[in-house]
Design an enzyme around this catalytic site. Structure first.
Site, short mmCIF file in Angstrom:
data_model
loop_
_atom_site.label_atom_id
_atom_site.label_comp_id
_atom_site.label_asym_id
_atom_site.label_seq_id
_atom_site.Cartn_x
_atom_site.Cartn_y
_atom_site.Cartn_z
CE LYS A 54 64.20 -48.68 32.70
NZ LYS A 54 65.50 -48.24 33.21
CD GLN A 98 66.79 -47.79 36.51
OE1 GLN A 98 66.53 -48.56 35.60
NE2 GLN A 98 66.55 -46.50 36.43
CG ASP A 121 70.73 -48.62 29.82
OD1 ASP A 121 69.67 -48.11 29.40
OD2 ASP A 121 70.94 -48.92 31.01
N1 GUN Z 1 68.34 -44.04 35.09
C1 GUN Z 1 67.67 -43.04 34.46
N2 GUN Z 1 67.57 -43.29 33.15
C2 GUN Z 1 68.17 -44.47 32.94
C3 GUN Z 1 68.38 -45.26 31.76
O1 GUN Z 1 68.00 -44.92 30.64
N3 GUN Z 1 69.04 -46.42 31.97
C4 GUN Z 1 69.50 -46.81 33.18
N4 GUN Z 1 70.16 -47.96 33.27
N5 GUN Z 1 69.33 -46.11 34.28
C5 GUN Z 1 68.66 -44.94 34.16
#
Ligand code: GUN
Length: 289
Positions: A54, A98, A121
């Site tokens: 990211k 995350q 998100d």
């Molecule tokens: N862990 C796995 N997929 C995601 C996601 O799309 N966002 C976040 N914040 N954590 C994740």
């Protein structure tokens, strides 16, 4: 005959180029780049790898990514205070925590602490509620990536039967809401299957579009797929043989009409959509568009 490969990586690269232009414009307008805060609590290796991906993608697009790390054993109030500070910081447009979090944290409480206007998100209950009501603010990244991929390859959803394997808050449930909605890229008949679903094969074989999001390596076998169906593989499973999806790709690709590879399918688009949401947040929120 082999399936059309739905190339998420190539689409993500094209979308990143567009995003970089929008981010550069915003940087001139705001006097600073759009900014995303990424909170990484603990030392889960997969989470560390995702967060790195990211950060790198943000950099490519001219979006500032601020990484905040917390120790594996950090007490819950520390994370909540960190989020309160990010909520109040006018130089932060988007916040991502995350997941999964170390066990001492209450995930629902953590997500609810994020300002819904910075919740890139799309996991905050306000944003989930809006999505279900058909007036979304931030669309969750993976479902948004899937919808974009279907659009790109001109795979219609209206009147089609979409079968989703997996009822997660991150993929299955929000994707079902989006595809049920009226209008472009919606109007589908949606079935969500899960671990207690009976006669799964009979249901998956009805799918015009089959989405696998269950986290089980090569779970979807060729006999579960109707000839010509579109198969979307959300799985990223780390096995002895490397990364594999939830779909038995080598066999399913001879039955499906179109299929996403792993890696290089849905994964890159999830990251791109996070950046799309961040740029939208920086523009003053999705309502400002
Ligand atoms: N862990 C796995 N997929 C995601 C996601 O799309 N966002 C976040 N914040 N954590 C994740």
């Amino acid at each position: 005959m082999s399936a059309t490969i739905l190339d998420g990586k190539a689409l993500a690269a094209r979308l990143e180029a567009e995003l970089a232009e929008r981010a550069a414009h915003l940087t001139r307008v705001l006097g600073r780049p759009p900014a995303l805060a990424v909170v990484l609590a603990g030392d889960n290796p997969a989470s560390i790898a995702y967060v790195r991906g990211k950060e790198r993608a943000a950099k490519r697009c001219g979006i500032a990514a601020r990484l905040l790390k917390l120790e594996q054993a950090a007490p819950p109030p520390q994370l909540l205070e960190q989020l309160a500070a990010l909520n109040a910081d006018p130089l932060v447009d988007g916040i991502l925590v995350q997941l999964p979090l170390p066990p001492q944290h209450e995930t629902a409480q953590v997500i609810e602490t994020i300002d819904p206007l910075k919740d890139v998100d799309g996991f905050h209950p306000c944003n989930v509620g809006r999505l279900v009501q058909g007036r979304p603010r931030f669309l969750p990244c993976t479902p948004q990536g899937i919808r974009r991929l279907l659009h790109e390859y001109q795979i219609p959803t209206a009147g089609r039967h979409v079968v989703i394997l997996g009822r997660s808050e991150i993929v299955g449930k929000p994707l079902a809401s989006m595809l049920l909605d009226r209008g472009a890229h919606g109007d589908a008949t949606v079935t969500v299957c899960h671990s207690r679903t009976q006669d799964l094969h009979a249901i998956t074989r009805q799918a015009d579009i089959l989405v696998a999001a269950i986290g089980q390596p090569r779970f979807v076998r060729a006999e579960m797929v109707r000839r010509g169906a579109t198969v979307i593989d959300v799985g990223i499973n780390r096995t002895d043989q490397g990364l594999v999806g939830d779909v038995d790709y080598d066999n399913v690709c001879h039955v499906a009409g179109a299929i996403t590879p792993v890696p290089g399918g849905v994964g890159p688009l999830t990251v791109t959509m996070l950046l799309v949401n961040t740029v939208r947040a920086a523009r003053g929120g999705p309502e400002a568009e």
